[in-house]
Design a protein around this motif. Structure first.
Motif, PDB file in Angstrom:
ATOM      1  N   GLU A   5       0.809  -1.215   0.000  1.00 12.91           N
ATOM      2  CA  GLU A   5       0.000   0.000   0.000  1.00 12.91           C
ATOM      3  C   GLU A   5       0.841   1.263   0.000  1.00 12.91           C
ATOM      4  OE1 GLU A   5      -2.513  -0.274   3.394  1.00 12.91           O
ATOM      5  OE2 GLU A   5      -3.612  -1.985   2.611  1.00 12.91           O
ATOM      6  N   HIS A   6       2.003   1.230   0.619  1.00 16.64           N
ATOM      7  CA  HIS A   6       2.788   2.444   0.787  1.00 16.64           C
ATOM      8  C   HIS A   6       4.090   2.476   0.002  1.00 16.64           C
ATOM      9  CE1 HIS A   6       0.018   3.886   3.757  1.00 16.64           C
ATOM     10  NE2 HIS A   6       0.071   2.716   4.355  1.00 16.64           N
ATOM     11  N   SER A   7       4.341   1.490  -0.806  1.00 12.98           N
ATOM     12  CA  SER A   7       5.546   1.484  -1.614  1.00 12.98           C
ATOM     13  C   SER A   7       5.403   2.496  -2.743  1.00 12.98           C
ATOM     14  CB  SER A   7       5.787   0.100  -2.206  1.00 12.98           C
ATOM     15  OG  SER A   7       6.847   0.162  -3.124  1.00 12.98           O
ATOM     16  N   ASP A   8       6.496   3.153  -3.074  1.00 12.92           N
ATOM     17  CA  ASP A   8       6.474   4.140  -4.146  1.00 12.92           C
ATOM     18  C   ASP A   8       7.018   3.559  -5.442  1.00 12.92           C
ATOM     19  OD1 ASP A   8       5.925   6.724  -5.069  1.00 12.92           O
ATOM     20  OD2 ASP A   8       8.030   7.274  -4.913  1.00 12.92           O
ATOM     21  N   ALA A   9       7.249   2.263  -5.476  1.00  9.42           N
ATOM     22  CA  ALA A   9       7.890   1.664  -6.637  1.00  9.42           C
ATOM     23  C   ALA A   9       6.944   1.514  -7.828  1.00  9.42           C
ATOM     24  CB  ALA A   9       8.468   0.305  -6.268  1.00  9.42           C
ATOM     25  N   LEU A  10       5.783   0.949  -7.615  1.00  7.63           N
ATOM     26  CA  LEU A  10       4.834   0.715  -8.705  1.00  7.63           C
ATOM     27  C   LEU A  10       3.417   0.928  -8.190  1.00  7.63           C
ATOM     28  CD1 LEU A  10       6.087  -2.687 -10.199  1.00  7.63           C
ATOM     29  CD2 LEU A  10       6.507  -0.430 -11.115  1.00  7.63           C
ATOM     30  N   ASP A  11       2.513   1.281  -9.084  1.00  3.69           N
ATOM     31  CA  ASP A  11       1.097   1.311  -8.750  1.00  3.69           C
ATOM     32  C   ASP A  11       0.551  -0.079  -9.037  1.00  3.69           C
ATOM     33  OD1 ASP A  11       1.016   4.024  -8.050  1.00  3.69           O
ATOM     34  OD2 ASP A  11       0.896   4.589 -10.164  1.00  3.69           O
ATOM     35  N   LEU A  12       0.242  -0.811  -7.981  1.00  2.00           N
ATOM     36  CA  LEU A  12      -0.190  -2.200  -8.126  1.00  2.00           C
ATOM     37  C   LEU A  12      -1.703  -2.306  -8.069  1.00  2.00           C
ATOM     38  CD1 LEU A  12       2.351  -3.832  -5.671  1.00  2.00           C
ATOM     39  CD2 LEU A  12       2.509  -3.708  -8.155  1.00  2.00           C
ATOM     40  N   GLU A  13      -2.218  -3.335  -8.728  1.00  2.00           N
ATOM     41  CA  GLU A  13      -3.641  -3.619  -8.638  1.00  2.00           C
ATOM     42  C   GLU A  13      -3.939  -4.083  -7.214  1.00  2.00           C
ATOM     43  OE1 GLU A  13      -4.797  -6.434 -11.644  1.00  2.00           O
ATOM     44  OE2 GLU A  13      -3.790  -5.297 -13.216  1.00  2.00           O
ATOM     45  N   PRO A  14      -5.076  -3.683  -6.667  1.00  2.00           N
ATOM     46  CA  PRO A  14      -5.427  -4.117  -5.297  1.00  2.00           C
ATOM     47  C   PRO A  14      -5.496  -5.638  -5.194  1.00  2.00           C
ATOM     48  CG  PRO A  14      -6.910  -2.394  -6.073  1.00  2.00           C
ATOM     49  CD  PRO A  14      -6.062  -2.803  -7.247  1.00  2.00           C
ATOM     50  N   LYS A  30       3.606  -7.204 -14.620  1.00  2.00           N
ATOM     51  CA  LYS A  30       4.173  -6.757 -15.895  1.00  2.00           C
ATOM     52  C   LYS A  30       3.466  -5.491 -16.372  1.00  2.00           C
ATOM     53  CE  LYS A  30       5.507  -8.204 -20.473  1.00  2.00           C
ATOM     54  NZ  LYS A  30       4.907  -8.428 -21.716  1.00  2.00           N
ATOM     55  N   ARG A  31       2.125  -5.510 -16.326  1.00  2.00           N
ATOM     56  CA  ARG A  31       1.355  -4.317 -16.730  1.00  2.00           C
ATOM     57  C   ARG A  31       1.730  -3.111 -15.880  1.00  2.00           C
ATOM     58  NH1 ARG A  31      -2.807  -7.976 -17.092  1.00  2.00           N
ATOM     59  NH2 ARG A  31      -3.568  -7.464 -15.006  1.00  2.00           N
ATOM     60  N   SER A  32       1.787  -3.308 -14.578  1.00  2.00           N
ATOM     61  CA  SER A  32       2.112  -2.210 -13.663  1.00  2.00           C
ATOM     62  C   SER A  32       3.500  -1.651 -13.942  1.00  2.00           C
ATOM     63  CB  SER A  32       2.032  -2.683 -12.211  1.00  2.00           C
ATOM     64  OG  SER A  32       0.719  -3.041 -11.872  1.00  2.00           O
ATOM     65  N   ALA A  33       4.461  -2.538 -14.152  1.00  2.00           N
ATOM     66  CA  ALA A  33       5.841  -2.104 -14.384  1.00  2.00           C
ATOM     67  C   ALA A  33       5.975  -1.371 -15.718  1.00  2.00           C
ATOM     68  CB  ALA A  33       6.786  -3.295 -14.344  1.00  2.00           C
ATOM     69  N   GLU A  34       5.275  -1.848 -16.736  1.00  4.54           N
ATOM     70  CA  GLU A  34       5.378  -1.223 -18.052  1.00  4.54           C
ATOM     71  C   GLU A  34       4.704   0.151 -18.099  1.00  4.54           C
ATOM     72  OE1 GLU A  34       5.809  -5.134 -20.902  1.00  4.54           O
ATOM     73  OE2 GLU A  34       3.794  -4.361 -20.525  1.00  4.54           O
ATOM     74  N   ARG A  38       7.706   5.808 -12.585  1.00  3.63           N
ATOM     75  CA  ARG A  38       8.568   6.018 -11.420  1.00  3.63           C
ATOM     76  C   ARG A  38       9.639   4.955 -11.258  1.00  3.63           C
ATOM     77  NH1 ARG A  38       4.208   6.418  -6.824  1.00  3.63           N
ATOM     78  NH2 ARG A  38       3.498   4.636  -7.988  1.00  3.63           N
ATOM     79  N   ARG A  39       9.691   4.007 -12.150  1.00  2.55           N
ATOM     80  CA  ARG A  39      10.680   2.939 -11.971  1.00  2.55           C
ATOM     81  C   ARG A  39      12.085   3.442 -12.320  1.00  2.55           C
ATOM     82  NH1 ARG A  39       8.441   0.792 -17.181  1.00  2.55           N
ATOM     83  NH2 ARG A  39      10.220   0.931 -18.574  1.00  2.55           N
ATOM     84  N   LYS A  40      13.062   2.806 -11.682  1.00  7.57           N
ATOM     85  CA  LYS A  40      14.452   3.210 -11.910  1.00  7.57           C
ATOM     86  C   LYS A  40      15.150   2.313 -12.916  1.00  7.57           C
ATOM     87  CE  LYS A  40      14.904   5.231  -7.369  1.00  7.57           C
ATOM     88  NZ  LYS A  40      15.459   5.133  -6.047  1.00  7.57           N
ATOM     89  N   GLY A  41      14.794   1.050 -12.957  1.00  2.37           N
ATOM     90  CA  GLY A  41      15.431   0.106 -13.882  1.00  2.37           C
ATOM     91  C   GLY A  41      14.485  -0.243 -15.010  1.00  2.37           C
ATOM     92  N   THR A  42      14.674  -1.425 -15.562  1.00  2.78           N
ATOM     93  CA  THR A  42      13.781  -1.893 -16.621  1.00  2.78           C
ATOM     94  C   THR A  42      12.456  -2.336 -16.003  1.00  2.78           C
ATOM     95  OG1 THR A  42      14.497  -4.193 -16.474  1.00  2.78           O
ATOM     96  CG2 THR A  42      15.774  -2.730 -17.948  1.00  2.78           C
ATOM     97  N   ALA A  43      11.470  -2.536 -16.856  1.00  3.16           N
ATOM     98  CA  ALA A  43      10.169  -3.014 -16.377  1.00  3.16           C
ATOM     99  C   ALA A  43      10.324  -4.373 -15.700  1.00  3.16           C
ATOM    100  CB  ALA A  43       9.184  -3.088 -17.541  1.00  3.16           C
ATOM    101  N   PHE A  44      11.146  -5.244 -16.288  1.00  4.21           N
ATOM    102  CA  PHE A  44      11.369  -6.557 -15.692  1.00  4.21           C
ATOM    103  C   PHE A  44      11.982  -6.428 -14.298  1.00  4.21           C
ATOM    104  CE2 PHE A  44      14.349 -10.063 -14.830  1.00  4.21           C
ATOM    105  CZ  PHE A  44      13.432 -11.103 -14.708  1.00  4.21           C
ATOM    106  N   GLN A  45      12.999  -5.592 -14.172  1.00  5.06           N
ATOM    107  CA  GLN A  45      13.659  -5.417 -12.873  1.00  5.06           C
ATOM    108  C   GLN A  45      12.687  -4.882 -11.830  1.00  5.06           C
ATOM    109  OE1 GLN A  45      16.754  -2.793 -14.267  1.00  5.06           O
ATOM    110  NE2 GLN A  45      18.327  -4.390 -14.114  1.00  5.06           N
ATOM    111  N   SER A  46      11.875  -3.934 -12.228  1.00  5.14           N
ATOM    112  CA  SER A  46      10.921  -3.350 -11.283  1.00  5.14           C
ATOM    113  C   SER A  46       9.879  -4.364 -10.840  1.00  5.14           C
ATOM    114  CB  SER A  46      10.219  -2.147 -11.917  1.00  5.14           C
ATOM    115  OG  SER A  46      11.139  -1.109 -12.126  1.00  5.14           O
ATOM    116  N   ALA A  47       9.346  -5.126 -11.785  1.00  2.00           N
ATOM    117  CA  ALA A  47       8.328  -6.120 -11.452  1.00  2.00           C
ATOM    118  C   ALA A  47       8.901  -7.209 -10.555  1.00  2.00           C
ATOM    119  CB  ALA A  47       7.755  -6.723 -12.731  1.00  2.00           C
ATOM    120  N   MET A  48      10.071  -7.713 -10.890  1.00  2.30           N
ATOM    121  CA  MET A  48      10.687  -8.766 -10.088  1.00  2.30           C
ATOM    122  C   MET A  48      11.070  -8.238  -8.707  1.00  2.30           C
ATOM    123  SD  MET A  48      11.368 -11.989 -10.061  1.00  2.30           S
ATOM    124  CE  MET A  48      11.486 -12.615 -11.724  1.00  2.30           C
ATOM    125  N   SER A  49      11.549  -7.020  -8.656  1.00  4.18           N
ATOM    126  CA  SER A  49      11.912  -6.423  -7.366  1.00  4.18           C
ATOM    127  C   SER A  49      10.694  -6.290  -6.465  1.00  4.18           C
ATOM    128  CB  SER A  49      12.540  -5.048  -7.569  1.00  4.18           C
ATOM    129  OG  SER A  49      13.800  -5.178  -8.162  1.00  4.18           O
TER     130      SER A  49
END
Length: 85
Positions: A5-14, A30-34, A38-49
């Motif tokens: 709820e409070h992470s600033d990394a990605l906007d996730l689906e509830p 994948k959708r959220s990361a793409e 606000r992501r710093k790396g690639t979409a893959f890196q953000s989603a996996m992180s």
């Protein structure tokens, strides 16, 4: 959970991490990361992180079945990004 709820990394689906289908979880991440600006790396890196972050923070409190689902979602996420190991 407060982690998602409070992470600033990605906007996730509830409720994304409560789903029982690892393919759905991977597709949503994948959708959220793409779509995130606000992501710093690639979409893959953000989603996996984000997935690893959730597993590491909630791991002890997760039922084994849900933890197994999230672990399988890692493989599905790799496949979704064409990075199957």
């Amino acid at each position: 959970m407060q982690v998602s709820e409070h992470s600033d990394a990605l906007d996730l689906e509830p409720g994304i991490f409560k789903r029982t289908d690892p393919t759905e979880i991977a597709a949503s991440l994948k959708r959220s990361a793409e779509h995130s600006r606000r992501r710093k790396g690639t979409a893959f890196q953000s989603a996996m992180s984000m997935l690893n972050f959730y597993i590491n923070r909630a791991g002890r409190n997760l039922p084994k079945t849900q933890l197994d689902t999230l672990q399988r979602a890692k493989g599905k996420l790799r496949e979704a990004f064409g990075r199957a190991a």
